[in-house]
Design an enzyme around this catalytic site. Structure first.
Site, PDB file in Angstrom:
ATOM      1  N   ARG A   1       0.830  -1.220   0.000  1.00 18.05           N
ATOM      2  CA  ARG A   1       0.000   0.000   0.000  1.00 18.05           C
ATOM      3  C   ARG A   1       0.862   1.267   0.000  1.00 18.05           C
ATOM      4  O   ARG A   1       0.329   2.374   0.035  1.00 18.05           O
ATOM      5  CB  ARG A   1      -0.939  -0.015   1.200  1.00 18.05           C
ATOM      6  CG  ARG A   1      -1.998  -1.087   0.998  1.00 18.05           C
ATOM      7  CD  ARG A   1      -3.149  -1.021   1.933  1.00 18.05           C
ATOM      8  NE  ARG A   1      -4.230  -1.843   1.418  1.00 18.05           N
ATOM      9  CZ  ARG A   1      -4.317  -3.171   1.546  1.00 18.05           C
ATOM     10  NH1 ARG A   1      -3.360  -3.851   2.153  1.00 18.05           N
ATOM     11  NH2 ARG A   1      -5.351  -3.840   1.054  1.00 18.05           N
TER      12      ARG A   1
ATOM     13  N   LYS B   1      14.635  -7.276   3.001  1.00 18.28           N
ATOM     14  CA  LYS B   1      15.158  -6.275   3.944  1.00 18.28           C
ATOM     15  C   LYS B   1      16.564  -6.613   4.468  1.00 18.28           C
ATOM     16  O   LYS B   1      17.410  -5.728   4.586  1.00 18.28           O
ATOM     17  CB  LYS B   1      14.199  -6.114   5.130  1.00 18.28           C
ATOM     18  CG  LYS B   1      12.890  -5.412   4.778  1.00 18.28           C
ATOM     19  CD  LYS B   1      12.041  -5.232   6.031  1.00 18.28           C
ATOM     20  CE  LYS B   1      10.750  -4.485   5.720  1.00 18.28           C
ATOM     21  NZ  LYS B   1       9.961  -4.208   6.925  1.00 18.28           N
TER      22      LYS B   1
ATOM     23  N   ASP C   1      11.112   1.480  10.471  1.00 17.24           N
ATOM     24  CA  ASP C   1      10.006   0.763  11.129  1.00 17.24           C
ATOM     25  C   ASP C   1       9.904   1.126  12.617  1.00 17.24           C
ATOM     26  O   ASP C   1       8.801   1.259  13.150  1.00 17.24           O
ATOM     27  CB  ASP C   1      10.191  -0.763  10.997  1.00 17.24           C
ATOM     28  CG  ASP C   1       9.690  -1.283   9.656  1.00 17.24           C
ATOM     29  OD1 ASP C   1       8.833  -0.626   9.033  1.00 17.24           O
ATOM     30  OD2 ASP C   1      10.159  -2.362   9.236  1.00 17.24           O
TER      31      ASP C   1
HETATM   32  N1  NAP Z   1       2.397  -1.949  10.589  1.00 17.21           N
HETATM   33  C1  NAP Z   1       3.535  -1.985   9.899  1.00 17.21           C
HETATM   34  O1  NAP Z   1       4.041  -0.962   9.401  1.00 17.21           O
HETATM   35  C2  NAP Z   1       4.264  -3.290   9.745  1.00 17.21           C
HETATM   36  C3  NAP Z   1       5.652  -3.296   9.461  1.00 17.21           C
HETATM   37  C4  NAP Z   1       6.299  -4.521   9.320  1.00 17.21           C
HETATM   38  C5  NAP Z   1       5.575  -5.709   9.453  1.00 17.21           C
HETATM   39  N2  NAP Z   1       4.244  -5.660   9.715  1.00 17.21           N
HETATM   40  C6  NAP Z   1       3.467  -6.914   9.883  1.00 17.21           C
HETATM   41  O2  NAP Z   1       4.062  -7.647  10.954  1.00 17.21           O
HETATM   42  C7  NAP Z   1       3.913  -9.050  10.748  1.00 17.21           C
HETATM   43  C8  NAP Z   1       5.265  -9.737  10.923  1.00 17.21           C
HETATM   44  O3  NAP Z   1       6.150  -9.279   9.916  1.00 17.21           O
HETATM   45  P1  NAP Z   1       7.700  -9.749   9.895  1.00 17.21           P
HETATM   46  O4  NAP Z   1       8.334  -9.057   8.771  1.00 17.21           O
HETATM   47  O5  NAP Z   1       8.319  -9.661  11.255  1.00 17.21           O
HETATM   48  O6  NAP Z   1       7.544 -11.318   9.535  1.00 17.21           O
HETATM   49  P2  NAP Z   1       8.554 -12.500   9.873  1.00 17.21           P
HETATM   50  O7  NAP Z   1       9.955 -12.032   9.947  1.00 17.21           O
HETATM   51  O8  NAP Z   1       8.201 -13.606   8.907  1.00 17.21           O
HETATM   52  O9  NAP Z   1       8.130 -12.980  11.359  1.00 17.21           O
HETATM   53  C9  NAP Z   1       6.904 -13.622  11.583  1.00 17.21           C
HETATM   54  C10 NAP Z   1       6.684 -13.784  13.080  1.00 17.21           C
HETATM   55  O10 NAP Z   1       5.375 -14.373  13.283  1.00 17.21           O
HETATM   56  C11 NAP Z   1       5.519 -15.610  14.009  1.00 17.21           C
HETATM   57  N3  NAP Z   1       4.529 -16.582  13.567  1.00 17.21           N
HETATM   58  C12 NAP Z   1       4.114 -16.814  12.292  1.00 17.21           C
HETATM   59  N4  NAP Z   1       3.177 -17.795  12.289  1.00 17.21           N
HETATM   60  C13 NAP Z   1       2.984 -18.185  13.587  1.00 17.21           C
HETATM   61  C14 NAP Z   1       2.156 -19.138  14.218  1.00 17.21           C
HETATM   62  N5  NAP Z   1       1.298 -19.921  13.521  1.00 17.21           N
HETATM   63  N6  NAP Z   1       2.204 -19.241  15.578  1.00 17.21           N
HETATM   64  C15 NAP Z   1       3.051 -18.457  16.292  1.00 17.21           C
HETATM   65  N7  NAP Z   1       3.884 -17.520  15.748  1.00 17.21           N
HETATM   66  C16 NAP Z   1       3.850 -17.389  14.407  1.00 17.21           C
HETATM   67  C17 NAP Z   1       6.931 -16.068  13.698  1.00 17.21           C
HETATM   68  O11 NAP Z   1       7.342 -16.994  14.672  1.00 17.21           O
HETATM   69  P3  NAP Z   1       8.488 -18.094  14.307  1.00 17.21           P
HETATM   70  O12 NAP Z   1       9.788 -17.367  14.460  1.00 17.21           O
HETATM   71  O13 NAP Z   1       8.286 -19.150  15.313  1.00 17.21           O
HETATM   72  O14 NAP Z   1       8.235 -18.537  12.887  1.00 17.21           O
HETATM   73  C18 NAP Z   1       7.686 -14.728  13.761  1.00 17.21           C
HETATM   74  O15 NAP Z   1       7.864 -14.313  15.090  1.00 17.21           O
HETATM   75  C19 NAP Z   1       3.303  -9.200   9.350  1.00 17.21           C
HETATM   76  O16 NAP Z   1       1.910  -9.402   9.491  1.00 17.21           O
HETATM   77  C20 NAP Z   1       3.568  -7.857   8.691  1.00 17.21           C
HETATM   78  O17 NAP Z   1       2.594  -7.520   7.711  1.00 17.21           O
HETATM   79  C21 NAP Z   1       3.577  -4.483   9.872  1.00 17.21           C
END
Ligand code: NAP
Length: 279
Positions: free
Chosen positions: A15, A65, A101
């Protein structure tokens, strides 16, 4: 015309063009901001050729990233602590990387929960993925005394503790609810609760009524975690504001104007996520 873009693989979900396009129109800037799908094998060539392709810079999203962090000529201290870049800009044909971020996360909290005092407090963070690194670092830089992190994969919580030191404590994923008693902020940084993913379920009964709960997931705008917390009277802060606030510095670096995050912008993006959105 000044050009910027967002790169990722895939990229159709981003977005960011809606946000930067709004600001370009609002401030009457002769510029463009587009989506560029860049597959991992092409990433190094794309970054190296950024200036010669006429770009002032770009945003970087999943899965690039960490890889872009290794490719930039220079990154500031905060970005080095995080080890990931979400914003790239060109100066004197050199490629600089930064990560916005953390400031997006904090500025969203400051704006939506101005009475929350984090300094010397305790925060519980769920998740230890890429976004968690930026959130934990921002909380520590902001003076939070202790950040307790719970993650499904315990190894990653340990890595976070080693990276950031003793103010980070590792807690078990299934015991997270036992640690809510004296925290002033609960943050979800996992992808649980996101559209298409299972909901995050955590027992909030130990959480103080004055604690603030925030979720960085923003599709849906109000996750089940936030709905549950609001239903028991906690102040909640939605994740969309983080997305808007993290975009500010990139726009300023590329286009030379520091833009404002307004209700009008918020509602434009909120309606794109949920056409039923009403303030
Ligand atoms: N608002 C914003 O500006 C912003 C900015 C960045 C990201 N986000 C959002 O934040 C979220 C995470 O992003 P990311 O980049 O950090 O992703 P990431 O690096 O893939 O990390 C994903 C996280 O979610 C956990 N997870 C995934 N599935 C799970 C499950 N079934 N049960 C328990 N834990 C689970 C993972 O745990 P494990 O390590 O155990 O796999 C890990 O801690 C996304 O939804 C993204 O869209 C938002």
């Amino acid at each position: 015309m000044i050009k910027a873009c967002v790169i990722g693989w895939p990229i159709s979900q981003s977005r960011s063009p809606l946000i930067h396009g709004y600001w370009l129109r609002k401030y009457g800037i002769d510029g463009s901001y587009t989506r560029q799908p860049v597959e991992p094998a092409e990433l190094a060539a794309f970054i190296a050729g950024l200036a010669s392709s006429g770009y002032a810079g770009c945003n970087v999203t999943i899965p690039h990233k960490e890889a872009v962090f290794e490719m930039v000529a220079r990154a500031d201290d905060t970005t080095q602590r995080i080890g990931a870049v979400n914003t790239v800009y060109v100066r004197d044909r050199k490629i600089f990387g930064t990560n916005t971020d953390g400031e997006g996360f904090l500025n969203n909290l400051r704006s939506a929960a101005p009475r929350l005092t984090l300094a010397n407090g305790r925060a519980v963070v769920l998740g230890a993925g890429g976004a968690s690194l930026a959130v934990v670092n921002a909380l520590l830089e902001h003076g939070v005394a202790e950040v307790a992190v719970a993650n499904r994969t315990a190894d990653k919580t340990e890595q976070l503790r080693r990276r950031f030191g003793s103010r980070v404590t590792a807690i078990g994923w299934t015991e997270a609810s036992d640690h809510l008693g004296d925290c002033s902020l609960l943050v979800n940084t996992t992808s649980l609760g996101m559209k298409g993913q299972p909901d995050l379920t955590i027992d909030l009964s130990r959480l103080s009524g004055t604690a603030v709960v925030t979720d960085i997931v923003y599709t849906p705008l109000r996750t089940k975690l936030l709905a549950d917390a609001a239903a028991r009277g906690n102040q909640v802060v939605e994740g969309l504001g983080m997305l808007l606030h993290q975009a500010v510095r990139g726009f300023s670096l590329w286009f030379g104007v520091t833009p404002r995050v307004t209700e009008e912008l918020h509602d434009l993006v909120a309606r794109d996520i949920d056409p039923e959105f009403r303030r």
